[in-house]
Scaffold this active site. Structure first.
Site, PDB file in Angstrom:
ATOM      1  N   ASN A 109      54.406 -58.274  20.375  1.00 29.31           N
ATOM      2  CA  ASN A 109      55.587 -58.767  21.098  1.00 29.31           C
ATOM      3  C   ASN A 109      55.679 -60.290  21.075  1.00 29.31           C
ATOM      4  OD1 ASN A 109      57.724 -58.654  23.319  1.00 29.31           O
ATOM      5  ND2 ASN A 109      56.084 -59.745  24.379  1.00 29.31           N
ATOM      6  N   LYS A 143      46.709 -55.453  11.494  1.00 32.87           N
ATOM      7  CA  LYS A 143      45.440 -55.316  10.760  1.00 32.87           C
ATOM      8  C   LYS A 143      44.288 -54.924  11.684  1.00 32.87           C
ATOM      9  CE  LYS A 143      42.023 -58.013   8.251  1.00 32.87           C
ATOM     10  NZ  LYS A 143      41.670 -59.234   7.538  1.00 32.87           N
ATOM     11  N   TYR A 176      63.636 -67.940  12.447  1.00 36.65           N
ATOM     12  CA  TYR A 176      63.575 -66.748  13.305  1.00 36.65           C
ATOM     13  C   TYR A 176      64.099 -65.527  12.549  1.00 36.65           C
ATOM     14  CZ  TYR A 176      64.056 -63.964  17.602  1.00 36.65           C
ATOM     15  OH  TYR A 176      63.958 -62.992  18.575  1.00 36.65           O
ATOM     16  N   LYS A 180      61.963 -62.207  11.341  1.00 38.80           N
ATOM     17  CA  LYS A 180      62.259 -60.856  11.844  1.00 38.80           C
ATOM     18  C   LYS A 180      62.702 -59.938  10.700  1.00 38.80           C
ATOM     19  CE  LYS A 180      61.408 -61.731  16.271  1.00 38.80           C
ATOM     20  NZ  LYS A 180      60.306 -61.110  17.008  1.00 38.80           N
ATOM     21  N   VAL A 209      68.818 -60.093  25.184  1.00 45.73           N
ATOM     22  CA  VAL A 209      68.419 -59.775  26.545  1.00 45.73           C
ATOM     23  C   VAL A 209      68.496 -61.110  27.275  1.00 45.73           C
ATOM     24  CG1 VAL A 209      66.541 -58.905  27.986  1.00 45.73           C
ATOM     25  CG2 VAL A 209      66.875 -57.982  25.696  1.00 45.73           C
ATOM     26  N   THR A 211      66.943 -62.446  29.573  1.00 49.07           N
ATOM     27  CA  THR A 211      65.738 -63.076  30.107  1.00 49.07           C
ATOM     28  C   THR A 211      64.861 -63.504  28.936  1.00 49.07           C
ATOM     29  OG1 THR A 211      64.621 -60.934  30.225  1.00 49.07           O
ATOM     30  CG2 THR A 211      65.784 -61.661  32.186  1.00 49.07           C
TER      31      THR A 211
HETATM   32  N1  LIG Z   1      64.956 -61.877  24.941  1.00 50.44           N
HETATM   33  C1  LIG Z   1      65.720 -61.532  23.912  1.00 50.44           C
HETATM   34  O1  LIG Z   1      66.934 -61.619  23.959  1.00 50.44           O
HETATM   35  C2  LIG Z   1      65.100 -60.995  22.648  1.00 50.44           C
HETATM   36  C3  LIG Z   1      65.960 -60.411  21.738  1.00 50.44           C
HETATM   37  C4  LIG Z   1      65.440 -59.910  20.563  1.00 50.44           C
HETATM   38  C5  LIG Z   1      64.087 -59.991  20.327  1.00 50.44           C
HETATM   39  N2  LIG Z   1      63.262 -60.571  21.226  1.00 50.44           N
HETATM   40  C6  LIG Z   1      61.826 -60.611  20.904  1.00 50.44           C
HETATM   41  O2  LIG Z   1      61.099 -60.135  22.006  1.00 50.44           O
HETATM   42  C7  LIG Z   1      59.801 -60.707  22.003  1.00 50.44           C
HETATM   43  C8  LIG Z   1      59.487 -61.228  23.391  1.00 50.44           C
HETATM   44  O3  LIG Z   1      60.402 -62.262  23.714  1.00 50.44           O
HETATM   45  P1  LIG Z   1      60.969 -62.525  25.183  1.00 50.44           P
HETATM   46  O4  LIG Z   1      62.422 -62.636  25.080  1.00 50.44           O
HETATM   47  O5  LIG Z   1      60.385 -61.579  26.127  1.00 50.44           O
HETATM   48  O6  LIG Z   1      60.492 -64.014  25.445  1.00 50.44           O
HETATM   49  P2  LIG Z   1      59.150 -64.581  26.074  1.00 50.44           P
HETATM   50  O7  LIG Z   1      59.210 -66.038  25.839  1.00 50.44           O
HETATM   51  O8  LIG Z   1      59.016 -64.089  27.448  1.00 50.44           O
HETATM   52  O9  LIG Z   1      57.997 -63.937  25.192  1.00 50.44           O
HETATM   53  C9  LIG Z   1      57.426 -64.544  24.091  1.00 50.44           C
HETATM   54  C10 LIG Z   1      55.958 -64.706  24.375  1.00 50.44           C
HETATM   55  O10 LIG Z   1      55.280 -65.059  23.163  1.00 50.44           O
HETATM   56  C11 LIG Z   1      54.213 -65.878  23.559  1.00 50.44           C
HETATM   57  N3  LIG Z   1      53.661 -66.643  22.455  1.00 50.44           N
HETATM   58  C12 LIG Z   1      54.214 -67.689  21.802  1.00 50.44           C
HETATM   59  N4  LIG Z   1      53.345 -68.166  20.888  1.00 50.44           N
HETATM   60  C13 LIG Z   1      52.231 -67.387  20.969  1.00 50.44           C
HETATM   61  C14 LIG Z   1      50.996 -67.364  20.297  1.00 50.44           C
HETATM   62  N5  LIG Z   1      50.709 -68.251  19.335  1.00 50.44           N
HETATM   63  N6  LIG Z   1      50.075 -66.437  20.648  1.00 50.44           N
HETATM   64  C15 LIG Z   1      50.357 -65.537  21.630  1.00 50.44           C
HETATM   65  N7  LIG Z   1      51.509 -65.506  22.305  1.00 50.44           N
HETATM   66  C16 LIG Z   1      52.439 -66.417  21.976  1.00 50.44           C
HETATM   67  C17 LIG Z   1      54.765 -66.771  24.649  1.00 50.44           C
HETATM   68  O11 LIG Z   1      53.730 -67.344  25.408  1.00 50.44           O
HETATM   69  C18 LIG Z   1      55.642 -65.794  25.416  1.00 50.44           C
HETATM   70  O12 LIG Z   1      54.943 -65.220  26.487  1.00 50.44           O
HETATM   71  C19 LIG Z   1      59.805 -61.791  20.922  1.00 50.44           C
HETATM   72  O13 LIG Z   1      59.170 -61.300  19.764  1.00 50.44           O
HETATM   73  C20 LIG Z   1      61.280 -62.003  20.662  1.00 50.44           C
HETATM   74  O14 LIG Z   1      61.541 -62.451  19.356  1.00 50.44           O
HETATM   75  C21 LIG Z   1      63.744 -61.078  22.397  1.00 50.44           C
END
Ligand SMILES: NC(=O)c1ccc[n+]([C@@H]2O[C@H](COP(=O)([O-])OP(=O)(O)OC[C@H]3O[C@@H](n4cnc5c(N)ncnc54)[C@H](O)[C@@H]3O)[C@@H](O)[C@H]2O)c1
Length: 280
Positions: A109, A143, A176, A180, A209, A211
């Site tokens: 995630n 992996k 990005y 993806k 989303v 948030t």
């Molecule tokens: N929120 C959205 O609208 C949305 C939409 C599509 C996809 N996503 C995907 O959902 C996932 C979670 O995103 P989110 O929206 O909950 O945001 P978020 O910022 O809460 O989550 C991302 C997390 O990744 C962590 N992170 C960053 N670099 C890191 C590293 N080197 N090692 C470990 N952790 C690391 C951050 O500390 C953070 O907690 C992401 O992969 C994002 O691309 C989010």
């Protein structure tokens, strides 16, 4: 409330799950409700100039999420894991096995989505940060989690968190979107290679989303578009057939389903959870 009884006692590790209101928190809490033992992992601290404090799950936030899961009657613990570091990812697998005896579910995630710039202005180190966390980190997660699952011999579930940007192009999001899109290929290859070991590998592709990193992107793109936040969000609602952006729980529900026996014959799938906004 538990829906999928077979998830009780399964051990699930979620990367990047240490931010309040992030998708990782929601998936962790949903799986905990199903009776899974949860390992929250995140980087724990701001690591570089590309990771401001506000975009990072801190150790304190990780602990807060663990405490909330335990207070609700679930089982959870946390460990720092920078997904860029080989030894951290391998270490998170070992930690889960030492703590709970096995590994059943691994969710990639962790993601960086706050580096949004036109290609003409984007520095290669910014590109590397996004590709590194989103794609290299996912590779490492697959992996090491799969190595453990193969060793255990009873299969497992790996879920990669993609995006609408796994399927469609978004200006200012070259790194990005590339990361993806790359995740789709990685998901499918991993599904092919690990299928014989009864390991299902799937990807969830959320649209916006409001948030987590989506909130940052909405602020950013509403300014870039010149529409202002309210008009930008109204336009978003208007173009989504189900009339609203995604919520944390929408992704968490899809995740629980993909981890359940109901999805036993689904693998290599990059599944939109987008209210009908994305079709292919
Ligand atoms: N929120 C959205 O609208 C949305 C939409 C599509 C996809 N996503 C995907 O959902 C996932 C979670 O995103 P989110 O929206 O909950 O945001 P978020 O910022 O809460 O989550 C991302 C997390 O990744 C962590 N992170 C960053 N670099 C890191 C590293 N080197 N090692 C470990 N952790 C690391 C951050 O500390 C953070 O907690 C992401 O992969 C994002 O691309 C989010």
């Amino acid at each position: 409330m538990s829906i999928y009884k077979e998830l009780k006692g399964k051990v699930a590790v979620i990367t990047g799950a240490g931010r309040k209101a992030g998708l990782g928190e929601a998936m962790a809490k949903r799986l905990a409700q199903e009776g899974c033992k949860i390992v929250i992992t995140d980087i724990g601290y701001a690591d570089s100039k590309h990771a401001p404090d506000t975009a990072v799950g801190t150790s304190a936030e990780m602990q807060q999420i663990v405490d909330e899961i335990v207070a609700a009657g679930g089982e959870a613990t946390s460990v720092v894991c920078n997904v860029l570091k080989d030894e951290d990812v391998a270490g998170a697998v070992s930690f889960a096995v030492e703590t709970y005896g096995k590994l059943d579910i691994w969710i990639n995630n962790a993601g960086v989505g706050f580096l949004m710039k036109p290609i003409l202005e984007m520095d290669v180190s910014e590109w590397d940060t996004v590709l590194g966390v989103n794609l290299r980190g996912t590779f490492l997660g697959i992996k090491y989690a799969a190595q453990q699952m193969v060793k255990q011999g009873h299969g497992g579930k790996i879920i990669n968190i993609g995006s609408q940007a796994s399927k469609s192009a978004f200006a200012h999001a070259s790194a990005y979107t590339t990361s993806k899109h790359g995740m789709n290929g990685l998901t499918r290859v991993a599904a092919q290679e690990l299928g014989p070991n009864k390991i299902n590998v799937n990807e969830i592709c959320p649209n916006h989303v409001t948030t987590g990193l989506g909130a940052w992107q909405n602020e950013h793109f509403s300014q870039v578009s010149g529409k202002g936040y309210d008009k930008y969000m109204q336009d978003m609602r208007d173009r989504i057939p189900l009339g609203r952006p995604g919520e944390q729980e929408d992704i968490a529900k899809a995740c629980a389903f993909l981890c359940s026996d109901q999805a036993i014959y689904i693998t290599g799938e990059c599944m939109n959870v987008s209210g009908g906004e994305e079709y292919h």
